[in-house]
Design an enzyme around this catalytic site. Structure first.
Site, PDB file in Angstrom:
ATOM      1  N   THR A 253      32.385  30.671  46.277  1.00  0.00           N
ATOM      2  CA  THR A 253      32.331  31.941  45.550  1.00  0.00           C
ATOM      3  C   THR A 253      30.887  32.241  45.184  1.00  0.00           C
ATOM      4  OG1 THR A 253      32.924  33.098  43.503  1.00  0.00           O
ATOM      5  CG2 THR A 253      32.888  30.696  43.419  1.00  0.00           C
TER       6      THR A 253
ATOM      7  N   ARG B 110      32.266  39.943  37.248  1.00  0.00           N
ATOM      8  CA  ARG B 110      33.207  40.552  36.304  1.00  0.00           C
ATOM      9  C   ARG B 110      33.298  39.743  35.019  1.00  0.00           C
ATOM     10  NH1 ARG B 110      36.307  41.327  40.989  1.00  0.00           N
ATOM     11  NH2 ARG B 110      37.579  39.509  40.490  1.00  0.00           N
TER      12      ARG B 110
ATOM     13  N   ASP C 126      38.487  30.459  42.125  1.00  0.00           N
ATOM     14  CA  ASP C 126      39.458  29.955  41.153  1.00  0.00           C
ATOM     15  C   ASP C 126      40.900  30.202  41.595  1.00  0.00           C
ATOM     16  OD1 ASP C 126      39.974  28.954  38.312  1.00  0.00           O
ATOM     17  OD2 ASP C 126      41.018  30.870  38.298  1.00  0.00           O
TER      18      ASP C 126
ATOM     19  N   GLY D 233      37.659  36.166  48.111  1.00  0.00           N
ATOM     20  CA  GLY D 233      36.434  36.833  48.535  1.00  0.00           C
ATOM     21  C   GLY D 233      35.591  35.931  49.407  1.00  0.00           C
TER      22      GLY D 233
ATOM     23  N   ASP E 238      29.961  33.854  42.618  1.00  0.00           N
ATOM     24  CA  ASP E 238      29.814  33.999  41.169  1.00  0.00           C
ATOM     25  C   ASP E 238      29.336  32.736  40.462  1.00  0.00           C
ATOM     26  OD1 ASP E 238      30.605  36.709  41.046  1.00  0.00           O
ATOM     27  OD2 ASP E 238      32.708  36.133  41.157  1.00  0.00           O
TER      28      ASP E 238
ATOM     29  N   ASP F 187      31.015  30.448  39.099  1.00  0.00           N
ATOM     30  CA  ASP F 187      31.757  30.319  37.842  1.00  0.00           C
ATOM     31  C   ASP F 187      32.867  29.275  37.904  1.00  0.00           C
ATOM     32  OD1 ASP F 187      33.354  31.672  39.625  1.00  0.00           O
ATOM     33  OD2 ASP F 187      33.972  33.249  38.232  1.00  0.00           O
TER      34      ASP F 187
ATOM     35  N   ARG G 286      43.373  37.907  50.251  1.00  0.00           N
ATOM     36  CA  ARG G 286      43.884  37.633  48.907  1.00  0.00           C
ATOM     37  C   ARG G 286      45.402  37.746  48.990  1.00  0.00           C
ATOM     38  NH1 ARG G 286      39.487  37.740  45.462  1.00  0.00           N
ATOM     39  NH2 ARG G 286      37.703  38.976  46.141  1.00  0.00           N
TER      40      ARG G 286
END
Length: 335
Positions: free
Chosen positions: A139, A185, A116, A24, A141, A143, A85
Site C-alpha cells: 500500500t 484518507r 489492511d 489498491g 499509504d 499505514d 476490491r
C-alpha cells in the site's frame, strides 16, 4: 540493505502456493511477485498466479507460473496479476468457496499482497478454513501496523515530490499559493514526508485537526515576517471529500487566493523506485522462506532494517500512528 533472519527448518514445505494482489495497486507489487515466484521455484515449489485478487480466487482464475512469467517486470508499475476490491469476500461462504478452490487444486498456501482490507481477508481465510496464508504489506499509504515501510510508499512520495517541484516553479514565478492534495484518507505519512522533502509552508494531515482560520493566520504572519513563502501547502485528502477545495474557499474569504492541485492516482502509478524494488523483492522471497519454516497467519514486514513477522490479527486490530516528533519536525522546518 535488509537483514534476513535465519529461520528454523521444517517439514511443512508446501508443494504448491498461490499468490494474489488485492485492493489498491502500489508500485513494487511486481517485484514482490517476482521475489515469490523465483524463491519458490528455487525450492521446488509450484506457484500459481491468481488474476484480479480475491475475485479471481473464488472462481479459480489462476495460472501456473514459471521463471519466464516474471521476466522484465521489476520496472513496471501496477501489478502483473491485476487487482480488485472484492466486497463479496466479506461473506464467510465466499471465503469457504475460495478455500475449496485452493484445496481442489492441491495448493497448500496463499500469499496475499495488499493493504489492511486484503490482509483481513487473508486472516479470516486461514482462521475459518485452515488455509496457510502469508501477507505482504502492499500500500502506498504506509499505514500498516507491524512494518516500518510498505511496498509502494517510497515511490508514491517521490512521484508526489516530482509533481510538486514542478508546481513550485509556477508558485514562485507568480507568487501564488497552491494547495496540493496527496493521498491519505486516514494517514498523513505521505503528506508529512512530502511536506518535509519539498519544503512546504504547511502540512495538513488527518491525525491533527487544522482549522482553515488557523492556516490563514499562519500564512498572513509568514508573509508579514517575510519567511516561509514557498507557496506550497501539502494536504492529505482526509476522510471528507472536497477538503482541499473547502480550505481554498475559506482562504479566499480571507483574501488569500489559493489554487488547488489534486495529484490523485498518479501517486499509485509509475515505475517503482529502487528502494521499493529491493524492499518488495526481499519481502517476496522471505514470504516463501517463512512458509517453508511452518509460519502461518502472519505478515512479513521490516523493522529497523530487519525482516520480521507480525501476526495478522495484530496487523488488522492495531493502528500504525504517525510519529508525533516527526510531524512536529515538519512544522518546525516550515517556520
Amino acid at each position: 540493505m535488509y537483514k534476513i533472519p535465519s529461520l528454523p527448518s521444517s517439514d511443512k514445505k508446501p508443494r504448491a502456493i498461490a499468490i494474489l494482489t488485492s485492493g489498491g495497486d502500489s508500485p513494487g507489487m511486481n517485484p514482490a511477485i517476482r521475489g515469490v515466484v523465483r524463491a519458490a521455484l528455487h525450492k521446488g515449489i509450484k506457484v500459481y498466479g491468481v488474476t484480479k485478487g480475491y475475485s479471481g480466487l473464488i472462481i479459480g482464475d489462476m495460472t501456473e507460473m514459471n521463471s519466464a512469467s516474471v521476466t522484465n517486470i521489476v520496472q513496471r508499475g501496477g501489478t502483473l496479476l491485476k487487482s480488485d476490491r472484492c466486497l463479496a469476500f466479506k461473506d464467510p461462504a465466499v471465503r469457504h468457496q475460495a478455500a475449496m478452490v485452493l484445496k481442489e487444486k492441491d495448493i497448500d498456501a496463499l500469499i496475499v499482497i495488499g493493504g489492511d482490507g486484503s490482509l483481513t481477508g487473508a486472516h479470516l481465510l486461514t482462521q475459518e478454513n485452515n488455509i496457510n496464508v502469508i501477507g505482504l504489506p502492499g500500500t502506498i499509504d504506509n499505514d500498516i501496523y507491524g512494518t516500518d515501510d510498505t511496498i509502494g510508499f517510497d515511490t508514491a512520495v517521490n512521484t508526489a515530490l516530482d509533481a510538486i517541484d514542478k508546481i513550485r516553479d509556477t508558485a514562485l514565478s507568480h507568487e501564488s499559493l497552491f494547495l496540493v492534495e496527496v493521498m491519505g484518507r486516514n494517514s498523513g505519512f505521505i503528506a508529512t514526508h512530502v511536506g518535509i522533502a519539498c519544503g512546504a509552508e504547511m502540512v495538513v494531515v488527518p491525525e491533527y485537526e487544522t482549522k482553515a482560520e488557523t492556516i490563514c493566520f499562519q500564512l498572513a504572519n509568514n508573509r508579514l515576517l517575510g519567511k516561509g513563502a514557498s507557496g506550497i501547502i501539502v494536504v492529505a485528502e482526509g476522510q471528507t471529500p472536497g477538503l482541499t477545495t473547502h480550505l481554498a474557499n475559506v482562504l479566499a474569504q480571507h483574501q488569500l487566493e489559493a489554487k488547488v492541485c489534486i495529484l490523485g492516482h498518479i501517486q499509485r502509478g509509475g515505475s517503482p523506485s529502487g528502494h521499493d524494488r529491493v524492499l518488495a523483492s526481499c519481502l517476496g522471497a522471505a514470504a516463501v522462506d517463512y512458509l517453508c519454516a511452518g509460519y502461518n497467519d502472519v505478515m512479513i514486514g521490516v523493522r529497523d532494517s530487519i525482516i520480521t513477522d507480525t501476526p495478522l490479527k495484530q496487523v488488522i486490530e492495531k493502528n500504525k500512528k504517525l510519529d508525533d516528533a516527526f510531524f512536529q519536525l515538519a512544522l518546525l522546518l516550515h517556520k
